[in-house]
Motif scaffolding. Structure first.
Motif, PDB file in Angstrom:
ATOM      1  N   ALA A   1       0.814  -1.218   0.000  1.00  9.14           N
ATOM      2  CA  ALA A   1       0.000   0.000   0.000  1.00  9.14           C
ATOM      3  C   ALA A   1       0.849   1.270   0.000  1.00  9.14           C
ATOM      4  O   ALA A   1       0.374   2.337  -0.402  1.00  9.14           O
ATOM      5  N   SER A   2       2.104   1.168   0.401  1.00  7.89           N
ATOM      6  CA  SER A   2       2.967   2.349   0.404  1.00  7.89           C
ATOM      7  C   SER A   2       3.228   2.863  -1.014  1.00  7.89           C
ATOM      8  O   SER A   2       3.595   4.019  -1.195  1.00  7.89           O
TER       9      SER A   2
ATOM     10  N   GLY B   1       7.508  -3.066 -10.241  1.00 10.91           N
ATOM     11  CA  GLY B   1       7.305  -2.875  -8.804  1.00 10.91           C
ATOM     12  C   GLY B   1       5.896  -2.416  -8.470  1.00 10.91           C
ATOM     13  O   GLY B   1       5.282  -2.897  -7.519  1.00 10.91           O
ATOM     14  N   HIS B   2       5.378  -1.490  -9.261  1.00  9.14           N
ATOM     15  CA  HIS B   2       4.022  -1.006  -9.038  1.00  9.14           C
ATOM     16  C   HIS B   2       3.005  -2.109  -9.300  1.00  9.14           C
ATOM     17  O   HIS B   2       2.065  -2.307  -8.520  1.00  9.14           O
ATOM     18  N   ALA B   3       3.172  -2.839 -10.394  1.00  9.60           N
ATOM     19  CA  ALA B   3       2.242  -3.931 -10.707  1.00  9.60           C
ATOM     20  C   ALA B   3       2.282  -4.995  -9.615  1.00  9.60           C
ATOM     21  O   ALA B   3       1.235  -5.486  -9.174  1.00  9.60           O
ATOM     22  N   ASN B   4       3.454  -5.332  -9.166  1.00  8.37           N
ATOM     23  CA  ASN B   4       3.603  -6.331  -8.112  1.00  8.37           C
ATOM     24  C   ASN B   4       2.915  -5.881  -6.825  1.00  8.37           C
ATOM     25  O   ASN B   4       2.274  -6.682  -6.139  1.00  8.37           O
ATOM     26  N   ALA B   5       3.023  -4.606  -6.485  1.00 12.17           N
ATOM     27  CA  ALA B   5       2.397  -4.079  -5.271  1.00 12.17           C
ATOM     28  C   ALA B   5       0.876  -4.184  -5.347  1.00 12.17           C
ATOM     29  O   ALA B   5       0.225  -4.599  -4.384  1.00 12.17           O
ATOM     30  N   VAL B   6       0.292  -3.814  -6.489  1.00 13.05           N
ATOM     31  CA  VAL B   6      -1.162  -3.891  -6.643  1.00 13.05           C
ATOM     32  C   VAL B   6      -1.621  -5.341  -6.531  1.00 13.05           C
ATOM     33  O   VAL B   6      -2.569  -5.655  -5.796  1.00 13.05           O
ATOM     34  N   VAL B   7      -0.955  -6.230  -7.246  1.00 16.55           N
ATOM     35  CA  VAL B   7      -1.344  -7.648  -7.243  1.00 16.55           C
ATOM     36  C   VAL B   7      -1.193  -8.236  -5.844  1.00 16.55           C
ATOM     37  O   VAL B   7      -2.098  -8.921  -5.353  1.00 16.55           O
TER      38      VAL B   7
END
Length: 70
Positions: free
Chosen positions: A10-11, A55-61
Motif C-alpha cells: 500500500a505504500s 514494482g508497481h504492478a507487483n504491489a497492486v497484485v
C-alpha cells in the motif's frame, strides 16, 4: 502522536495513482476481474496491457491477493 507510515504494498499506492492517472481502486478491480490468474500472470497483465512498471504492478497484485485470502 504521529501516524505510522504506511508499509508494504500500500505504500506504493500514492505514486501509482500519480504516475498512471487512475485511482488505486480501478487497478485493484482490473486485477480482481482477472482472477483466478496467478500472481505473475496478473503482474504481466498490468505491465503489458497498461504499461505499469514491475514494482508497481507487483504491489497492486500482492495487495489484492492478500485481501482475497481474508
Amino acid at each position: 502522536m504521529a501516524e505510522e507510515p504506511i508499509k508494504g504494498p500500500a505504500s506504493y499506492f500514492p505514486s501509482i495513482e500519480k504516475k498512471y492517472g487512475r485511482p488505486i481502486g480501478e487497478w485493484q478491480e482490473l486485477v480482481r476481474k482477472a482472477l483466478p490468474a496467478k500472481h505473475m500472470e496478473l503482474v504481466a497483465m498490468l505491465k503489458d496491457a497498461h504499461g505499469m512498471g514491475h514494482g508497481h504492478a507487483n504491489a497492486v497484485v500482492a495487495h489484492v491477493l492478500a485481501a482475497e485470502k481474508n
